[in-house]
Design an enzyme around this catalytic site. Structure first.
Site, short mmCIF file in Angstrom:
data_model
loop_
_atom_site.label_atom_id
_atom_site.label_comp_id
_atom_site.label_asym_id
_atom_site.label_seq_id
_atom_site.Cartn_x
_atom_site.Cartn_y
_atom_site.Cartn_z
N LYS A 327 -10.94 -0.60 -0.15
CA LYS A 327 -10.15 0.46 -0.79
C LYS A 327 -8.68 0.05 -0.88
O LYS A 327 -8.06 0.19 -1.93
CB LYS A 327 -10.31 1.76 0.02
CG LYS A 327 -9.63 2.96 -0.58
CD LYS A 327 -10.36 4.24 -0.23
CE LYS A 327 -10.24 4.63 1.23
NZ LYS A 327 -8.94 5.24 1.58
N GLY A 400 -4.02 9.30 0.22
CA GLY A 400 -2.72 9.12 0.85
C GLY A 400 -2.11 7.78 0.49
O GLY A 400 -0.89 7.66 0.25
N SER A 473 2.63 1.90 10.16
CA SER A 473 1.93 2.37 8.96
C SER A 473 2.04 1.36 7.84
O SER A 473 3.13 1.04 7.36
CB SER A 473 2.52 3.70 8.50
OG SER A 473 2.10 3.97 7.17
N GLN A 475 1.02 1.91 4.94
CA GLN A 475 1.39 2.61 3.70
C GLN A 475 2.90 2.71 3.57
O GLN A 475 3.45 2.50 2.48
CB GLN A 475 0.76 4.01 3.69
CG GLN A 475 -0.75 3.94 3.56
CD GLN A 475 -1.43 5.29 3.64
OE1 GLN A 475 -0.76 6.32 3.84
NE2 GLN A 475 -2.74 5.31 3.50
N ASP A 621 -8.84 3.29 10.80
CA ASP A 621 -9.76 4.13 10.02
C ASP A 621 -11.15 4.18 10.64
O ASP A 621 -12.00 4.94 10.18
CB ASP A 621 -9.86 3.60 8.59
CG ASP A 621 -8.56 3.80 7.83
OD1 ASP A 621 -7.79 4.72 8.19
OD2 ASP A 621 -8.30 3.02 6.90
N ARG A 652 -8.44 13.75 12.91
CA ARG A 652 -9.72 13.10 13.24
C ARG A 652 -10.07 13.17 14.72
O ARG A 652 -11.24 13.00 15.07
CB ARG A 652 -9.70 11.65 12.75
CG ARG A 652 -9.86 11.60 11.24
CD ARG A 652 -9.93 10.19 10.71
NE ARG A 652 -10.25 10.23 9.29
CZ ARG A 652 -10.01 9.24 8.44
NH1 ARG A 652 -9.42 8.13 8.87
NH2 ARG A 652 -10.35 9.36 7.17
N ARG A 694 -14.76 10.03 6.28
CA ARG A 694 -15.16 9.21 7.42
C ARG A 694 -15.82 10.05 8.53
O ARG A 694 -16.62 9.56 9.31
CB ARG A 694 -13.98 8.41 7.95
CG ARG A 694 -13.41 7.48 6.88
CD ARG A 694 -12.62 6.33 7.45
NE ARG A 694 -11.80 5.71 6.41
CZ ARG A 694 -12.26 4.83 5.50
NH1 ARG A 694 -13.52 4.46 5.52
NH2 ARG A 694 -11.44 4.33 4.59
C1 S3P Z 1 -3.90 2.13 4.33
C2 S3P Z 1 -3.18 2.25 5.51
C3 S3P Z 1 -3.59 3.10 6.62
C4 S3P Z 1 -5.06 3.53 6.49
C5 S3P Z 1 -5.41 3.97 5.11
C6 S3P Z 1 -5.18 2.84 4.12
C7 S3P Z 1 -3.38 1.28 3.27
O1 S3P Z 1 -2.79 4.28 6.62
O2 S3P Z 1 -5.34 4.55 7.40
O3 S3P Z 1 -6.77 4.35 5.03
O4 S3P Z 1 -4.15 0.96 2.33
O5 S3P Z 1 -2.22 0.89 3.33
P1 S3P Z 1 -1.37 4.35 7.39
O6 S3P Z 1 -0.46 3.42 6.72
O7 S3P Z 1 -0.92 5.77 7.25
O8 S3P Z 1 -1.68 3.97 8.80
#
Ligand code: S3P
Length: 742
Positions: A327, A400, A473, A475, A621, A652, A694
């Site tokens: 993903k 997210g 993070s 993200q 995750d 979670r 999940r």
């Molecule tokens: C992700 C980062 C993670 C993960 C999410 C996908 C990404 O989140 O939990 O499913 O693709 O960068 P966080 O950055 O909030 O930890």
């Protein structure tokens, strides 16, 4: 279905055409009133009404029809409304509810105001979104509204009890009732109904006019028939509608004319790219719409699309499978491919709702994207500055990742944008990206508490910053690096613990240098991306369900192919191995800068462990399913330092603890983790997944060791990350049955 206590006693239906006749028929058939009185100025239609059993009584006059009624529904041509209202005004009973079925609502309100001097609280405009190109009472059918929508447009002062009764009446016909403002209704209908009718009428007329003998129609095949079916609709009714919804329809026509003009130019100039862009965007939208109609797409049906998993206990997990694409990489492949120069081809793209939301958003910003088809996507990059302003909000569903990474990209564009998401995403914290982006010079508004929607103002130059992330993070890191591509100078991000580095690797793959120095990654703004080919491996986060499943179910032996083994993602394997899992890593290779391997996993006696904190971001995750492994292990498992789990698609930690409790498994929840004593029996029961994909899949895995059946509610969102989960799980031996749309 018959209604014990009908919502109304005596209903008058004024106008016995297709809609009025069908409504009268449905009321009688479903017992939604004691008496249905009909009136129609066309005497033959009126007597047919009695003959066909559509109405109980035919009234001689419109005044006679409404006398003594507690509901009056006008089903007359829109332009006849005002006259009918004046006629019935003196004879309306105290306590009556007055409604209509017209296709334009503002005009109905205006007519009511003209006749009554105000919009009385007992007037509740309505519009059933049902019909056919046929007209007249002969075409009436009691089932016309079943599985259709009915829109009511009550004003703020509307009598709420009346609204509820009218809603019950329409629901009794099998319809779903929505409420909205009259103005919004007219805007929506102008675009989705009135404009298509106008175009159909116009096209048939143009063709007929060109060919006096209408010879051309002899050769017209399915396309013509499909497209112009609605040009056989009632001309008087439509003439009324266009005159009544003038402003909204004119806006629609202008918009369409402009777009048609653009297509004309593209054809004249041989601009195939523009044609491909428009057609592929339209095809995607139409496919999405078909899915909506059949209730498959979670993005539009998450309110009423209920999927429930019914699990039978026991079973072993065997076979040789490949789970869908990663993903995180799928999102990033679209984003970087869109901003690159040249054409990027992606294999193994995850056709899940989350990554599809990203793909759609780039289409909405003018990027031509072909596919996805069997995981293959071709992206025609527009370059760093080639995105166009989207026409509306960018809707990112449950994702997210999409919202946070987009925030970085869009903060640097010339145009304004607005990012929204579903109920779960709307609760997630966005301040963690908005704050550092603001420090770079971005202008972003969030809703209360830093939640979505995000309103991003374009046209602000960004300046590089150094940012020490308070939480680990990927993200946030990725968001800032993407913004950094556009910022003046260097943007650097230091992470408190290693997080997934797909952005850094993929940027390098697109020829954009990322400087990495320990925990810090930095980019210098102003460079460009060059298209490349991407082979997305299977998602280790999806593989994780099967790693745990085969570990805990006796007699299991499963091979998972081509799994992404990026060192920042393999926490689940490290943790499971430490718990005693039997996982063999085979055929290791590096493809497109990302390590990949096949994994063979066999049943094993697991033991509880203290999960090393440095593994937490590397398995972030996978914890829901790791909790299931812990329940099946011998001894105690302790997780700490995982407060981030509380702000994922659901909390979670709590949601897993609650679900386990429902199955008779006790756990101790802490602020940043959980303590699970293994060896407890997993009983039968019902579990709520709160729309968290999940959580749903983790409890599906738990059934392998349960003593009874498990029901898992709210599973539609499994489609966000793992389309085809049910089929694949069944194939390997998990006893799953999905009810609803999957
Ligand atoms: C992700 C980062 C993670 C993960 C999410 C996908 C990404 O989140 O939990 O499913 O693709 O960068 P966080 O950055 O909030 O930890």
């Amino acid at each position: 279905m018959s209604v014990a206590q009908p919502p109304f006693h005596r209903v008058a239906v004024i106008g016995l055409g297709l809609i009025g006749g069908s409504l009268a028929s449905a009321i009688r058939k479903q017992g939604l009133a004691e008496v249905v009185v009909g009136f129609d100025a066309r005497r033959d239609e009126l007597s047919l009404g009695v003959e066909l059993g559509v109405i109980d009584l035919a009234a001689d006059s419109v005044e006679g029809a409404v006398a003594g009624c507690d509901l009056v529904v006008l089903a007359v041509p829109v332009r006849a409304t005002r006259q009918v209202l004046s006629d019935i005004k003196p004879v309306l009973e105290e306590g009556v509810i007055l409604s209509d079925v017209g296709s334009t609502k503002s005009s109905f309100v205006a007519d009511v105001e003209a006749v009554f001097g105000e919009l009385p609280s007992w007037v509740i405009p309505g519009h059933p979104i049902a019909g056919s190109e046929k007209s007249g009472i002969r075409a009436a059918q009691a089932e016309l509204f079943a599985n259709h929508k009915v829109i009511l447009t009550p004003a703020d002062n509307a009598n709420q009890a009346g609204v509820a009764r009218l809603k019950r009446l329409w629901e009794g016909t099998g319809a779903t009732v929505l409420t909205m403002s009259a103005a919004y209704h007219d805007e929506v209908l102008a675009a989705t109904s009135h404009l298509p009718h106008l175009i159909a009428f116009s096209l048939v007329d143009t063709l007929a006019g060109e060919d006096e003998n209408m010879d051309i129609f002899r050769y017209a095949a399915g396309g013509f028939r499909d497209f112009t079916r609605i040009a056989a609709s009632d001309p008087v009714m439509w003439h009324d509608i266009f005159l009544s919804n003038r402003e909204a329809v004119l806006r629609g026509i202008d918009h369409f004319t402009e777009d048609l003009g653009r297509l004309r130019c593209a054809i004249a100039n041989g601009d195939g790219a523009e044609l491909l862009r428009v057609f592929s965007r339209a095809k995607a939208a139409r496919d999405h719409f078909s899915k909506m109609l059949s209730g498959q797409a979670y993005v539009t049906t998450n309110i009423d699309n209920q999927v429930t998993f019914h699990m039978q206990p026991g079973g072993a997990v065997n076979g040789d499978i490949r789970v869908p694409g990663d993903k995180s990489m799928s999102h990033r492949s679209i984003m970087l491919g869109a901003l690159a120069e040249g054409t990027t081809e992606v294999k193994g793209f995850l056709e899940g709702e989350d990554s599809l939301a990203t793909l759609q958003a780039f289409r909405d910003m003018g990027v031509t994207i072909e596919g996805p088809e069997e995981g293959f996507v071709r992206i025609h990059g527009v370059g760093m500055n080639g995105l166009q302003a989207p026409r509306g909000q960018l809707y990112l569903g449950n994702s997210g990742t999409a919202m946070r990474l987009f925030a970085g990209l869009l903060a640097a564009q010339k145009f304004d944008s607005e990012l929204s998401g579903d109920a779960s995403l709307s609760k997630r914290p966005m301040g963690r990206v908005a704050d550092p982006l603001r420090a770079m010079g971005a202008v972003i508004e969030t809703a209360d508490g830093g939640r979505p929607p995000l309103k991003i103002r374009g046209g602000h130059e960004l300046t590089g910053i150094h940012y020490e992330m308070p939480v680990a993070s990927a993200q946030v890191k990725s968001c800032l690096l993407l913004a950094g591509l556009y910022a003046e100078g260097v943007t650097s991000v230091t992470e408190p613990a290693p997080t997934r580095d797909h952005t850094e690797r993929m940027l390098e793959g697109f020829g954009y240098h990322v400087h990495r120095d320990g925990a810090t990654a930095s980019v210098t703004g102003g460079g460009k991306l060059t298209a490349c080919s991407i082979d997305v491996p299977a998602d280790i986060s999806s593989a994780a369900f099967f790693l745990v499943a085969a570990s805990i179910a006796e007699g299991s032996d499963l091979t998972l192919r081509h799994v992404g083994m990026n060192p920042t993602r393999v926490g689940v394997i490290n943790i499971l191995k430490q718990m005693g899992a039997n996982i063999e890593v085979m055929n290791e290779s590096v493809i497109g800068g990302e390590p990949v391997a096949d994994l063979r996993v066999r049943s094993a006696a697991l033991r509880g462990i203290e999960i090393p904190e440095e593994q937490v971001p590397l398995a972030i995750d996978e914890f829901p399913v790791l909790f299931i492994a812990a329940v099946c292990a011998e001894g105690r498992t302790v997780l700490r330092g995982a407060e981030e789990l509380r702000v994922k698609e659901s909390d979670r930690i709590q949601v897993m603890a609650d679900g386990l409790a429902n199955l008779g498994v006790e756990t101790t929840v802490t602020s940043d983790g959980i303590i699970i004593d293994g060896g407890q029996e997993i009983g039968s029961g019902t579990v709520e997944s709160y729309g968290d994909h999940r959580i749903s899949m983790s409890f599906a895995v738990a059934s392998l060791r349960a003593t009874g059946a498990i029901r898992i509610n709210d599973c539609a969102n499994v489609a966000t990350s793992f389309p085809g989960f049910v089929e694949l799980a069944l194939k390997t031996g998990i006893r799953i049955n999905a009810e609803g749309n999957d």
